[in-house]
Design a protein around this motif. Structure first.
Motif, PDB file in Angstrom:
ATOM      1  N   TYR A  19       0.815  -1.215   0.000  1.00 29.63           N
ATOM      2  CA  TYR A  19       0.000   0.000   0.000  1.00 29.63           C
ATOM      3  C   TYR A  19       0.850   1.266   0.000  1.00 29.63           C
ATOM      4  CZ  TYR A  19      -4.042  -2.894   0.836  1.00 29.63           C
ATOM      5  OH  TYR A  19      -5.024  -3.817   0.708  1.00 29.63           O
ATOM      6  N   SER A  20       2.165   1.135   0.008  1.00 25.37           N
ATOM      7  CA  SER A  20       3.053   2.301   0.014  1.00 25.37           C
ATOM      8  C   SER A  20       3.195   2.876  -1.383  1.00 25.37           C
ATOM      9  CB  SER A  20       4.435   1.910   0.533  1.00 25.37           C
ATOM     10  OG  SER A  20       4.370   1.573   1.889  1.00 25.37           O
ATOM     11  N   GLY A  21       3.626   4.124  -1.436  1.00 23.13           N
ATOM     12  CA  GLY A  21       3.857   4.761  -2.727  1.00 23.13           C
ATOM     13  C   GLY A  21       3.072   6.039  -2.844  1.00 23.13           C
ATOM     14  N   GLY A  22       2.654   6.342  -4.023  1.00 18.28           N
ATOM     15  CA  GLY A  22       1.883   7.549  -4.270  1.00 18.28           C
ATOM     16  C   GLY A  22       2.764   8.688  -4.723  1.00 18.28           C
ATOM     17  N   ALA A  23       2.160   9.839  -4.843  1.00 18.49           N
ATOM     18  CA  ALA A  23       2.851  11.015  -5.372  1.00 18.49           C
ATOM     19  C   ALA A  23       4.030  11.450  -4.511  1.00 18.49           C
ATOM     20  CB  ALA A  23       1.853  12.168  -5.516  1.00 18.49           C
ATOM     21  N   HIS A  24       3.921  11.262  -3.211  1.00 11.91           N
ATOM     22  CA  HIS A  24       4.985  11.715  -2.319  1.00 11.91           C
ATOM     23  C   HIS A  24       5.940  10.589  -1.925  1.00 11.91           C
ATOM     24  CE1 HIS A  24       3.037  15.574  -2.037  1.00 11.91           C
ATOM     25  NE2 HIS A  24       1.903  14.951  -1.765  1.00 11.91           N
ATOM     26  N   GLN A  25       5.751   9.418  -2.487  1.00 11.93           N
ATOM     27  CA  GLN A  25       6.584   8.256  -2.190  1.00 11.93           C
ATOM     28  C   GLN A  25       6.615   7.935  -0.697  1.00 11.93           C
ATOM     29  OE1 GLN A  25       7.864   6.119  -4.522  1.00 11.93           O
ATOM     30  NE2 GLN A  25       6.630   7.384  -5.870  1.00 11.93           N
ATOM     31  N   ASP A  26       5.475   8.061  -0.043  1.00 10.49           N
ATOM     32  CA  ASP A  26       5.369   7.685   1.359  1.00 10.49           C
ATOM     33  C   ASP A  26       5.443   6.171   1.443  1.00 10.49           C
ATOM     34  OD1 ASP A  26       4.938  10.355   2.032  1.00 10.49           O
ATOM     35  OD2 ASP A  26       2.794  10.157   1.655  1.00 10.49           O
ATOM     36  N   CYS A  27       6.356   5.681   2.253  1.00 16.86           N
ATOM     37  CA  CYS A  27       6.564   4.240   2.311  1.00 16.86           C
ATOM     38  C   CYS A  27       6.556   3.725   3.740  1.00 16.86           C
ATOM     39  CB  CYS A  27       7.893   3.866   1.675  1.00 16.86           C
ATOM     40  SG  CYS A  27       7.991   4.265  -0.073  1.00 16.86           S
ATOM     41  N   VAL A  28       5.941   2.569   3.883  1.00 16.49           N
ATOM     42  CA  VAL A  28       5.950   1.845   5.139  1.00 16.49           C
ATOM     43  C   VAL A  28       6.586   0.499   4.857  1.00 16.49           C
ATOM     44  CG1 VAL A  28       4.496   0.758   6.886  1.00 16.49           C
ATOM     45  CG2 VAL A  28       3.885   2.997   5.981  1.00 16.49           C
ATOM     46  N   GLU A  29       7.470   0.066   5.749  1.00 12.25           N
ATOM     47  CA  GLU A  29       8.101  -1.244   5.624  1.00 12.25           C
ATOM     48  C   GLU A  29       7.570  -2.152   6.722  1.00 12.25           C
ATOM     49  OE1 GLU A  29      12.450  -0.361   3.776  1.00 12.25           O
ATOM     50  OE2 GLU A  29      12.212   0.058   5.907  1.00 12.25           O
ATOM     51  N   VAL A  30       7.477  -3.438   6.401  1.00  7.61           N
ATOM     52  CA  VAL A  30       6.938  -4.431   7.319  1.00  7.61           C
ATOM     53  C   VAL A  30       7.907  -5.595   7.408  1.00  7.61           C
ATOM     54  CG1 VAL A  30       4.986  -5.976   7.723  1.00  7.61           C
ATOM     55  CG2 VAL A  30       4.599  -3.776   6.644  1.00  7.61           C
ATOM     56  N   SER A  31       8.045  -6.144   8.604  1.00  9.57           N
ATOM     57  CA  SER A  31       8.793  -7.371   8.829  1.00  9.57           C
ATOM     58  C   SER A  31       7.834  -8.333   9.512  1.00  9.57           C
ATOM     59  CB  SER A  31      10.012  -7.112   9.721  1.00  9.57           C
ATOM     60  OG  SER A  31      10.666  -8.322  10.010  1.00  9.57           O
ATOM     61  N   GLU A  32       7.485  -9.407   8.819  1.00 11.32           N
ATOM     62  CA  GLU A  32       6.460 -10.314   9.333  1.00 11.32           C
ATOM     63  C   GLU A  32       7.053 -11.610   9.854  1.00 11.32           C
ATOM     64  OE1 GLU A  32       2.680  -9.501   6.650  1.00 11.32           O
ATOM     65  OE2 GLU A  32       4.518  -9.760   5.465  1.00 11.32           O
ATOM     66  N   GLY A  33       6.477 -12.089  10.932  1.00  6.51           N
ATOM     67  CA  GLY A  33       6.882 -13.326  11.581  1.00  6.51           C
ATOM     68  C   GLY A  33       5.979 -13.535  12.778  1.00  6.51           C
ATOM     69  N   ALA A  34       6.489 -14.121  13.859  1.00  3.06           N
ATOM     70  CA  ALA A  34       5.702 -14.278  15.083  1.00  3.06           C
ATOM     71  C   ALA A  34       5.303 -12.908  15.626  1.00  3.06           C
ATOM     72  CB  ALA A  34       6.491 -15.054  16.125  1.00  3.06           C
ATOM     73  N   ILE A  35       6.184 -11.938  15.420  1.00  7.38           N
ATOM     74  CA  ILE A  35       5.924 -10.537  15.728  1.00  7.38           C
ATOM     75  C   ILE A  35       6.010  -9.776  14.414  1.00  7.38           C
ATOM     76  CG2 ILE A  35       6.791  -8.475  16.897  1.00  7.38           C
ATOM     77  CD1 ILE A  35       5.597 -10.474  18.827  1.00  7.38           C
ATOM     78  N   THR A  36       5.029  -8.945  14.131  1.00  8.51           N
ATOM     79  CA  THR A  36       5.062  -8.110  12.937  1.00  8.51           C
ATOM     80  C   THR A  36       5.535  -6.728  13.345  1.00  8.51           C
ATOM     81  OG1 THR A  36       3.263  -9.329  11.901  1.00  8.51           O
ATOM     82  CG2 THR A  36       3.682  -7.127  11.065  1.00  8.51           C
ATOM     83  N   ALA A  37       6.541  -6.227  12.655  1.00  2.87           N
ATOM     84  CA  ALA A  37       7.069  -4.895  12.931  1.00  2.87           C
ATOM     85  C   ALA A  37       6.781  -3.985  11.748  1.00  2.87           C
ATOM     86  CB  ALA A  37       8.573  -4.966  13.182  1.00  2.87           C
ATOM     87  N   VAL A  38       6.519  -2.715  12.045  1.00  5.04           N
ATOM     88  CA  VAL A  38       6.188  -1.732  11.020  1.00  5.04           C
ATOM     89  C   VAL A  38       7.042  -0.491  11.272  1.00  5.04           C
ATOM     90  CG1 VAL A  38       4.330  -0.357  10.009  1.00  5.04           C
ATOM     91  CG2 VAL A  38       3.814  -2.579  11.008  1.00  5.04           C
ATOM     92  N   ARG A  39       7.614   0.061  10.182  1.00  2.00           N
ATOM     93  CA  ARG A  39       8.413   1.279  10.328  1.00  2.00           C
ATOM     94  C   ARG A  39       8.243   2.174   9.109  1.00  2.00           C
ATOM     95  NH1 ARG A  39      14.557  -1.116   9.542  1.00  2.00           N
ATOM     96  NH2 ARG A  39      14.372  -1.595   7.317  1.00  2.00           N
TER      97      ARG A  39
END
Length: 60
Positions: A11-31
């Motif tokens: 769901y990241s992207g768009g005109a301003h290149q707003d990006c969210v990164e995800v690391s998925e596993g037993a714990i999901t991290a978002v940055r």
């Protein structure tokens, strides 16, 4: 979490290149891609799955 295989959210992207990164596993991290130095948020995988389900169902 730096070695957990972060990937850009589909769901990241768009005109301003707003990006969210995800690391998925037993714990999901978002940055924020642009502000990695600020850390990340962590969620149990079951809670993350429920959140994604609710967003896709339009209940966000």
């Amino acid at each position: 979490m730096s070695d957990f295989g972060w990937h850009k959210s589909s769901y990241s992207g768009g005109a301003h290149q707003d990006c969210v990164e995800v690391s998925e596993g037993a714990i999901t991290a978002v940055r924020d891609t642009r502000n990695r130095h600020l850390g990340h948020l962590e969620f149990p995988a079951t809670e993350w799955a429920a959140f994604i389900y609710a967003v896709r169902a339009g209940r966000s």
